[in-house]
Design a protein around this motif. Structure first.
Motif, mmCIF file in Angstrom:
data_model
loop_
_atom_site.group_PDB
_atom_site.id
_atom_site.type_symbol
_atom_site.label_atom_id
_atom_site.label_comp_id
_atom_site.label_asym_id
_atom_site.label_seq_id
_atom_site.Cartn_x
_atom_site.Cartn_y
_atom_site.Cartn_z
ATOM 1 N N ALA A 24 -18.364 -19.960 -15.981
ATOM 2 C CA ALA A 24 -18.951 -21.288 -15.771
ATOM 3 C C ALA A 24 -17.929 -22.384 -16.041
ATOM 4 O O ALA A 24 -17.062 -22.629 -15.205
ATOM 5 N N TRP A 25 -17.994 -23.012 -17.210
ATOM 6 C CA TRP A 25 -17.115 -24.151 -17.457
ATOM 7 C C TRP A 25 -15.653 -23.742 -17.502
ATOM 8 O O TRP A 25 -14.782 -24.561 -17.232
ATOM 9 N N THR A 78 -14.543 -23.517 -13.924
ATOM 10 C CA THR A 78 -14.691 -24.872 -13.386
ATOM 11 C C THR A 78 -13.538 -25.751 -13.863
ATOM 12 O O THR A 78 -12.897 -26.446 -13.072
ATOM 13 N N TYR A 95 -30.504 -26.873 -10.199
ATOM 14 C CA TYR A 95 -29.247 -27.617 -10.338
ATOM 15 C C TYR A 95 -29.108 -28.700 -9.268
ATOM 16 O O TYR A 95 -27.998 -29.134 -8.975
ATOM 17 N N TRP A 115 -15.310 -32.279 -10.145
ATOM 18 C CA TRP A 115 -15.643 -31.343 -11.227
ATOM 19 C C TRP A 115 -16.984 -30.697 -10.924
ATOM 20 O O TRP A 115 -17.147 -29.490 -11.030
ATOM 21 N N PHE A 116 -17.941 -31.547 -10.489
ATOM 22 C CA PHE A 116 -19.263 -31.014 -10.182
ATOM 23 C C PHE A 116 -19.226 -30.053 -9.006
ATOM 24 O O PHE A 116 -19.985 -29.096 -8.963
ATOM 25 N N ARG A 124 -16.979 -27.829 -8.260
ATOM 26 C CA ARG A 124 -16.640 -26.488 -8.751
ATOM 27 C C ARG A 124 -17.773 -25.921 -9.591
ATOM 28 O O ARG A 124 -18.099 -24.740 -9.518
ATOM 29 N N PHE A 125 -18.397 -26.782 -10.373
ATOM 30 C CA PHE A 125 -19.522 -26.334 -11.199
ATOM 31 C C PHE A 125 -20.660 -25.829 -10.309
ATOM 32 O O PHE A 125 -21.241 -24.767 -10.550
ATOM 33 N N VAL A 184 -21.746 -22.039 -10.675
ATOM 34 C CA VAL A 184 -22.961 -21.724 -11.420
ATOM 35 C C VAL A 184 -24.164 -21.510 -10.509
ATOM 36 O O VAL A 184 -24.926 -20.566 -10.708
ATOM 37 N N ASP A 219 -17.808 -25.100 -25.051
ATOM 38 C CA ASP A 219 -17.493 -25.347 -23.640
ATOM 39 C C ASP A 219 -17.071 -26.798 -23.471
ATOM 40 O O ASP A 219 -16.049 -27.105 -22.862
#
Lengths: 215, 468, 402
Positions: free
Chosen positions: B81-82, B85, B345, B387-388, B390-391, B395, B416
């Motif tokens: 996850a993070w 990311t 999400y 960033w979001f 990739r998140f 996820v 994290d």
């Protein structure tokens, strides 16, 4: 703008660091017409500087046309096309890089072949031990890596750098070769070198602070 | 429609890259001045702050190493996850530096000379921040060298078929080549600092780093060739790096990850996020270092145009992915994408879409492109959006897998978050050290684009034309 | 900085000799007439094969035009200076797009042969195709095709006419206007090209899908249009027509772009291949399986070597890019390989027999080819050979590589 009349940047009490600095053999250019009084024990080169890249370019052309071989320009940035004026051949660096790249390519293929195919074959998702498709990213990266090392080390070794000291650095104003002046140096070892004639040639094209530097 | 009322609109006249009367000496003084000045209080305060953020990183990593990766919020469903990311986020940011130093060089975009040095430095520091993640995620960091094919007592080799091994090769090659390229570019400027040094320490340190550079044209000839070759090598390299990062996901069979557009889409996204970071940093450099006359509004506008172009490519990829998920007729593909947009999400998904696709579209307006406050805000929004992105990819593709009983909702743990914040401490500490001790604008290269640098400035161009 | 623009007007040839131009147009027209006859014969003998052969030839031509349009737009968008002169040859090539609108008619005529999987009756028994019916249905297909062709023709004609208008008036305002419109035009081009590739090529196998497909077709378009540009420039130079206008420097830059986009084509192709090969999902791998078995393997290998390895090695050095011979040979090879590339996309629909070239394929190609030659000849004959009054012409004339 004339750098001589322009106020020099406040010099922060700088002493020459290298011992064999030639005591300022400053010969004023054609303007004063004075001739050198003392020559250094062993002369490396005659040096002077120009105010603009254009003047330097013409001086290089003049030296080239007069048949000089061992002369150089020292500039704060790469002056475009100066190699033509100096009569230099193109760099041979690409060949070194090609060698480095081929070494990386062949080396990575051999590495993959030995480690994945021979020494430690693994069954990953039913694919062949030596699956060239999956190794292409590795081949590519190692090729680029070796080519880049070849470029880096090849360039510095062709330039014979790093080195601690070079005689041209003893010219009294040479620290401005990395700032705003365009230097020329003619080596005493050049067969055409003649202290008086060379000096006259450079001075006639507007060189400043002509002087010989020791080796 | 624009009219010819402004002189700079005349297509026959190229606007001066650095307007005003600039001379070589002035540029040397201005850029070296930043390094030579007494340490400003603002800098001290800033580095005190970034160092304390860096301490957060050290603390988080200490906790990670002593307790294990369990301190992160990962679980059996969302095993990545993070960490990944953050890794992809930082690697992506690095790409703009290489794009500016290599690709814009090949396209003869001379405006790059004002920003390439800082952007390349940013690349190196971003890759450092990125490397934190894979290195520490291996758990026992003291064995991180097992990632490389070195002979060892267990008589095993890393698996060359693993995209993670490709990543090791790509990122380490990228870091090495970027560092070499950056250093090659720095040498002539280090020589300038050496020649201006007023203390023995500076003279020795810059002297060693400058390698005895004396500006010889015989050297410049090889040097320029090397520069060109580095640019030629870095261009496919930078593409390969984010391509391989995208392979980490795309060669799997996870719906939402396994899709063929990933390589070019990731590369465009990386350039997009990297340019946003460059704009953020350059706006600050103009503000705090007084570089407004070297990094002009024209430079910023050009970068904003690249942000607009790459943002649109990213938008294209989002659209094609969505369309193909439907077109495929594959229920799993369709589910993943609907789940992204309307599942738990969805907040992250719509943050991503608005930051990456909608806000950059404001750059169609020249007013926005040339407004420093607006571009600063948009560039930060783009960084958040990327960033979001990739998140969301990582996820949302994992959290609801084929087995509904294992569905879960990932929440980051304190570590994290603190690790990610800490990487900013590393990045900005390095950047602050860089602007304090190294020339942050390529002095020699900027001089070379001044009109006075042209040896034929005075006489006719046609002469040079005949020579080639 | 500014060399007078009248540098260009120094008694240089700006247009083709009218007699030669007439001959060129006449030859192209004759070829077109002959090709129509040949095509009719081929269609009567082997209707199915001809349908696919024609689609290959048509897409080959249209993609060259699309690549050329892309480069014309990108040059306006980036306010490029060096490429003002070669832009004219690219503008000739964009003429292939309005021609494609007419050349699409046979594709429409044979649509049921080409796309029978989803247009024919067997679609009703296929649940997967039923799910896509909202997109893959004949009406929507033709509507979309009309939109694509209208957009392409519109863009290509507007930029061509505006550029020609500037030849007459020298109005700098037109340069600004073309720059302003190039940005939205590129977006339109990107979207239409992608969906045209989905419609005309990817839907030949309506079960298979790949998100990179549009980019892949784009990469082929870009590289082939550059190859065509290189050949046109070299042909004009060879006849001494552009003597002193285009120089080794322009050739070098065209060579660099050709080299770069050859690598780009390979990069996109390899990315798609690796992801599908590695994932190993049968629904996807079938695509490469069809193309890697039996005689198709030969075609695939020809493509790998002819479209990438050979031109890559040939063009890697600076000397090669500046050499008329090497550049010309590489460009000719790439243009031929672009045909093989499209063939490789289209013909596997026919199974193994598709891999064996037939005389019908020649008939399918010659129609679009001769129509394309006619368009180029007419444009070449009808006006200046380079944008004579472009405000950045002087920059292009003086351009030098460093």
């Amino acid at each position: 703008m004339n750098p001589e009349t322009q106020s020099r940047e406040p010099r922060r009490a700088k002493k020459p660091l290298n011992g064999n600095h030639v005591p300022s053999e400053v010969i004023d250019s054609a303007r004063s017409g004075a001739s050198p009084s003392v020559a250094p024990a062993s002369v490396h080169a005659l040096m002077g500087w120009y105010e603009t890249p254009g003047e330097l370019y013409k001086a290089c052309e003049a030296l080239r046309d007069a048949g000089y071989q061992r002369f150089d320009a020292h500039t704060p940035f790469a002056v475009h096309g100066l190699e033509h004026a100096m009569g230099l051949r193109p760099s041979r660096l690409p060949w070194i890089v090609l060698g480095g790249g081929l070494f990386g390519l062949v080396g990575s293929v051999l590495l993959a072949w030995y480690t994945q195919g021979v020494d430690y074959p693994q069954n990953i998702s039913g694919k062949e031990a030596f699956s060239y498709q999956a190794f292409i990213p590795v081949f590519f990266e190692l090729t680029v890596l070796c080519a880049a090392f070849a470029t880096f080390f090849g360039m510095w070794s062709m330039n014979k750098l790093p080195r601690f000291f070079h005689p041209v650095q003893t010219h009294p104003s040479f620290e401005r070769a990395t700032d705003d002046l365009f230097f020329i140096s003619v080596e005493a070892a050049d067969p055409k070198y003649d202290r008086v004639a060379t000096k006259r040639l450079l001075a006639s094209l507007g060189a400043h602070e002509l002087c010989e530097v020791g080796s | 429609m624009s009219t010819l009322s402004y002189p700079h609109d005349d297509p026959a006249v190229r606007p001066e890259l650095l307007p005003g009367k600039r001379d070589f000496r002035g540029i040397t003084r201005q850029v070296s001045g930043i390094v030579e000045a007494k340490t400003p209080t603002g800098w001290k305060l800033a580095i005190a702050f970034t160092l304390s953020v860096l301490m957060i990183l050290f603390g988080s990593l200490f906790r990670l190493v002593t307790k294990g990766t369990g301190v992160w919020g990962l679980n059996t469903t969302v095993g990545w996850a993070w960490d990944i990311t953050g890794f992809v986020f930082w690697v992506g940011i690095g790409h703009a530096g290489t794009l500016i130093s290599a690709i814009l060089f090949l396209f003869r975009q001379k405006w790059r000379t004002s920003i390439n040095r800082a952007a390349e430095a940013m690349t190196i520091f971003a890759v450092m921040s990125a490397a934190i993640y894979p290195v520490f995620h291996v758990g026992r960091v003291w064995f991180a060298y097992w990632l490389f094919p070195v002979p060892n007592q267990m008589q095993v080799w890393p698996n060359f078929k693993s995209p993670l091994f490709w990543d090791v090769c790509a990122v380490s090659t990228y870091a090495t080549v970027s560092l070499l390229f950056w250093f090659v570019g720095l040498v002539p400027d280090l020589a300038t600092l050496r020649d201006r040094a007023d203390t023995k320490t500076k003279q020795i340190v810059y002297g060693i780093l400058a390698l005895g550079w004396r500006g010889s044209h015989r050297h410049w000839l090889n040097y320029e060739k090397a520069y060109q070759i580095f640019a030629g090598l870095s261009t496919p390299l930078v593409l390969s790096v984010h391509t391989i990062v995208s392979f980490d996901f795309a060669v799997s069979v996870v719906p939402g990850w396994h899709t063929t557009i990933f390589p070019p889409y990731f590369v465009a996204g990386a350039v997009f996020s990297g340019f946003a970071m460059v704009v953020t940093l350059m706006v600050m450099a103009r503000r705090f270092l007084g570089l407004g006359n070297l990094i002009t509004i024209h430079h910023l506008e050009n970068m904003n145009k690249i942000i607009l172009a790459t943002g649109s490519i990213v938008g294209y990829a989002y659209g094609i992915e969505f369309f193909t998920a439907w077109y495929s007729g594959n229920p799993y593909e369709k589910f993943v994408f609907l789940n992204r947009a309307f599942g738990p999400y969805s907040w992250a998904y719509w943050t991503m879409v608005s930051c990456n696709v909608i806000f950059p579209q404001l750059f169609w307006f020249k007013k926005v492109r040339t407004s420093v406050p607006l571009m600063f805000v948009i560039s930060i929004l783009v960084n958040i959006g990327m960033w979001f992105e990739r998140f969301v990819i990582v996820v949302t593709s994992l959290h609801r897998d084929y087995l509904p009983s294992s569905w879960t909702y990932f929440k980051p743990s304190l570590f994290d978050i603190s690790t990610f914040i800490g990487t900013f401490g590393l990045f900005f500490t390095m950047l602050l050290l860089f602007v304090r001790y190294l020339p942050m604008v390529a002095i020699g290269e900027v001089k070379s684009i001044l009109p006075a640098a042209d040896p034929h400035a005075a006489h006719d161009h046609t002469e040079a034309r005949h020579e080639s | 900085m500014s060399t007078p623009i009248n540098d260009a007007s120094k008694a240089r040839i700006t247009s083709l000799d009218p007699a030669r131009a007439k001959k060129l147009v006449g030859a192209a027209t004759a070829l077109l007439v002959a090709s129509v006859a040949l095509s009719i014969v081929a269609a009567l003998v082997d209707r199915q094969r001809f349908a696919f052969s024609y689609l290959t030839g048509f897409v080959w031509l249209a993609t060259i035009g699309l690549g050329a349009l892309f480069f014309v737009l990108i040059q306006h968008l980036t306010r490029a200076g060096w490429s003002v002169i070669p832009r004219r040859q690219l503008e000739w090539l964009t003429g292939l797009l309005p021609a494609s609108a007419a050349l699409f008619l046979p594709v429409a005529f044979f649509a049921h042969d080409l796309y029978h999987h989803w247009m024919g009756p067997e679609a009703h028994g296929d649940p997967l195709i039923q799910k896509k019916a909202a997109y893959l249905n004949p009406t929507f297909f033709f509507v979309r095709a009309a939109v694509f062709l209208a957009v392409w023709s519109g863009l290509s004609l507007w930029f061509w006419r505006t550029s020609r208008k500037q030849d007459e008036s020298g109005d700098k305002e037109l340069t600004l206007r073309m720059a302003a419109r190039s940005a939205p035009a590129i977006i339109l081009l990107g979207l239409t090209l992608t969906f045209a590739a989905f419609d005309w090529l990817m839907s030949l196998d309506p079960h298979w899908y790949s998100t990179i497909y549009g980019v892949q077709v784009f990469s082929g378009s870009a590289v082939s249009s550059l190859a065509a540009l290189a050949l046109l420039t070299l042909a004009l130079e060879r006849k001494g027509i552009l003597e002193g206008i285009t120089t080794v420097e322009h050739r070098h830059d065209i060579g660099k772009l050709l080299f770069g986009f050859t690598v780009f084509w390979a990069y996109i192709g390899f990315s798609q291949y690796l992801i599908i090969w590695y994932g190993n999902i049968p629904e996807e791998t079938v695509y490469f399986r069809e193309r890697w078995e039996g005689p198709w393997k030969v075609v695939s290998l020809v493509l790998v070597f002819g479209h990438f390895v050979v031109p890559f090695i040939a063009l890697i050095s600076r000397t090669a890019k500046r050499s008329r011979f090497v550049l010309g040979a590489a460009a000719a090879l790439i243009l031929a390989m672009h045909y093989v590339d499209i063939y490789w996309l289209v013909m596997p629909t026919l199974g193994e027999r598709g891999a064996v070239p037939s005389w019908v394929d020649v008939c399918g190609l010659i129609g679009p080819l001769s129509a394309g030659l006619l368009v180029i000849a007419r444009r070449a004959a009808g006006g200046p050979l380079y944008p004579v009054r472009d405000p950045r012409l002087a920059e292009s004339l003086q351009f030098q590589n460093t």
